[in-house]
Write an enzyme that holds these catalytic residues in place. Sequence first.
Site, PDB file in Angstrom:
ATOM      1  N   HIS A 191      -0.269   2.753 -12.492  1.00  0.00           N
ATOM      2  CA  HIS A 191      -1.244   3.754 -12.751  1.00  0.00           C
ATOM      3  C   HIS A 191      -1.292   4.735 -11.547  1.00  0.00           C
ATOM      4  O   HIS A 191      -0.742   4.431 -10.551  1.00  0.00           O
ATOM      5  CB  HIS A 191      -2.624   3.211 -12.876  1.00  0.00           C
ATOM      6  CG  HIS A 191      -3.156   2.777 -11.646  1.00  0.00           C
ATOM      7  ND1 HIS A 191      -2.709   1.373 -11.123  1.00  0.00           N
ATOM      8  CD2 HIS A 191      -3.863   2.980 -10.764  1.00  0.00           C
ATOM      9  CE1 HIS A 191      -3.278   1.119  -9.845  1.00  0.00           C
ATOM     10  NE2 HIS A 191      -3.984   2.102  -9.549  1.00  0.00           N
ATOM     11  N   ASP A 193      -4.084   6.949  -9.231  1.00  0.00           N
ATOM     12  CA  ASP A 193      -5.621   6.892  -9.103  1.00  0.00           C
ATOM     13  C   ASP A 193      -6.216   8.201  -9.233  1.00  0.00           C
ATOM     14  O   ASP A 193      -5.868   9.265  -9.067  1.00  0.00           O
ATOM     15  CB  ASP A 193      -5.973   6.648  -7.630  1.00  0.00           C
ATOM     16  CG  ASP A 193      -5.322   5.005  -7.218  1.00  0.00           C
ATOM     17  OD1 ASP A 193      -5.502   4.223  -7.941  1.00  0.00           O
ATOM     18  OD2 ASP A 193      -5.394   4.892  -5.838  1.00  0.00           O
ATOM     19  N   HIS A 248       1.493   3.748  -8.880  1.00  0.00           N
ATOM     20  CA  HIS A 248       1.856   2.662  -8.240  1.00  0.00           C
ATOM     21  C   HIS A 248       1.224   1.343  -9.007  1.00  0.00           C
ATOM     22  O   HIS A 248       0.681   1.675 -10.297  1.00  0.00           O
ATOM     23  CB  HIS A 248       0.986   2.874  -6.837  1.00  0.00           C
ATOM     24  CG  HIS A 248      -0.409   2.862  -7.147  1.00  0.00           C
ATOM     25  ND1 HIS A 248      -0.909   4.362  -7.244  1.00  0.00           N
ATOM     26  CD2 HIS A 248      -1.415   2.315  -6.935  1.00  0.00           C
ATOM     27  CE1 HIS A 248      -1.982   4.053  -7.379  1.00  0.00           C
ATOM     28  NE2 HIS A 248      -2.547   2.984  -7.233  1.00  0.00           N
ATOM     29  N   ARG A 258      -2.915 -12.498  -1.941  1.00  0.00           N
ATOM     30  CA  ARG A 258      -3.018 -11.072  -1.407  1.00  0.00           C
ATOM     31  C   ARG A 258      -4.356 -10.471  -1.528  1.00  0.00           C
ATOM     32  O   ARG A 258      -5.007 -11.066  -2.539  1.00  0.00           O
ATOM     33  CB  ARG A 258      -1.819 -10.346  -2.221  1.00  0.00           C
ATOM     34  CG  ARG A 258      -1.892  -8.933  -1.522  1.00  0.00           C
ATOM     35  CD  ARG A 258      -0.799  -8.270  -2.144  1.00  0.00           C
ATOM     36  NE  ARG A 258      -0.685  -6.800  -1.542  1.00  0.00           N
ATOM     37  CZ  ARG A 258      -1.264  -5.811  -2.273  1.00  0.00           C
ATOM     38  NH1 ARG A 258      -1.770  -5.885  -3.387  1.00  0.00           N
ATOM     39  NH2 ARG A 258      -1.288  -4.574  -1.752  1.00  0.00           N
TER      40      ARG A 258
END
Length: 318
Positions: A191, A193, A248, A258
């Site tokens: 996607h 942002d 990204h 993570r």
Amino acid sequence: MVLASPKPIRNETILPSDVIPIVDLKGERCEVIKQIVKASEEYGFFKVINHGISDETIDKMEEAGFNFFAKPMSQKKQASPAYGCKNIGFNGDIGEVEYLLLNANTSSIAQISKTISNDDPNFRYRVSSYTEAVKEVACEILELMAEGLGVPDTKVFSSLIKDIESDSVLRLNHYPPKDKSHSNNVGFGEHSDPQILTILRSNDVSGLQISLQHGLWIPVNPDPSALCVNVGDVLEVMTNGRFVSVRHRAMTNSYKTRMSMAYFGAPPLNASIVAPPVLVTPHRPSLFRTFTWADYKKATYSLRLGDTRIQLFRANMS
Ligand SMILES: C=C1C[C@]23C[C@@]1(O)CC[C@H]2[C@@]12CC[C@H](O)[C@@](C)(C(=O)O1)[C@H]2[C@@H]3C(=O)O
Ligand SMILES: O=C(O)CCC(=O)C(=O)O
Ligand SMILES: [Fe+2]
């Protein structure tokens, strides 16, 4: 131990990560500006080091995040809809991630702290301190960008996220490890942002990848002392396409958990999203029609994660 690199999905190619620009914010000002503009034009993405946020502010925020995700599911669910697990948004997108999505203004942080931490002043203080610090970095970068683009009012972008009515959000993403036999290693799918600028920090675990061309992915080396900067859709519009919003995604790691902490600097809902006059010329007419952040947000939330919603706002679209 050698960590396996992410498995390419279908016909995807994973490129080496060393092309990603790293900007030293304490470097020589003209050089810093040049590097930021070049990276924003070519990639819509770069890392910054020497950003000035103290280790303590970052570590305390990270600890608050890990403490939250370590709670029993029944307690975390009490924070819904700020808390979510596997679902991303409301339109059927899923990922191997759990998250906490908070409005970044102080009163909202105080409000949600009551629900998720029994009003633990530590939680509230840690989230507000981190959010304030990261907002300052975002504003500094936006002012350097404006200067580099030759925009006379260098606060034209930063004033939107400094506004008391700014719709900025803070998102903590928690990705538990998934072994390689797991069919889906996508934590957070591809996607861009939607906002102006994203400042993202993660722990020392790989996962973030950026894409410059369909199917070509560049892994971003994790560096807990650096901040990743993403140009968002609104900044692409406000630079009349000079800067590009970066596509990204985040993959899960095979071995380690993570956690990323992303600040999304956004305008107030009623703000008009329009490029400053200096960026609109007869040679480069306006690529987008004028709209408000509320219009953009509405379109964003009616679409899927991976949709290129910016296309709906092109000048020649009805
Ligand atoms: C599927 C969606 C989740 C999202 C809203 C959307 O409809 C499309 C954009 C998504 C995104 C990506 C960046 C940020 O993480 C986010 C908070 C945002 O503003 O846009 C998410 C939205 C979300 O998770 O609510
Ligand atoms: O976790 C990451 O590195 C990426 C998260 C992300 O892209 C987002 O929250 O919008
Ligand atoms: Fe993102």
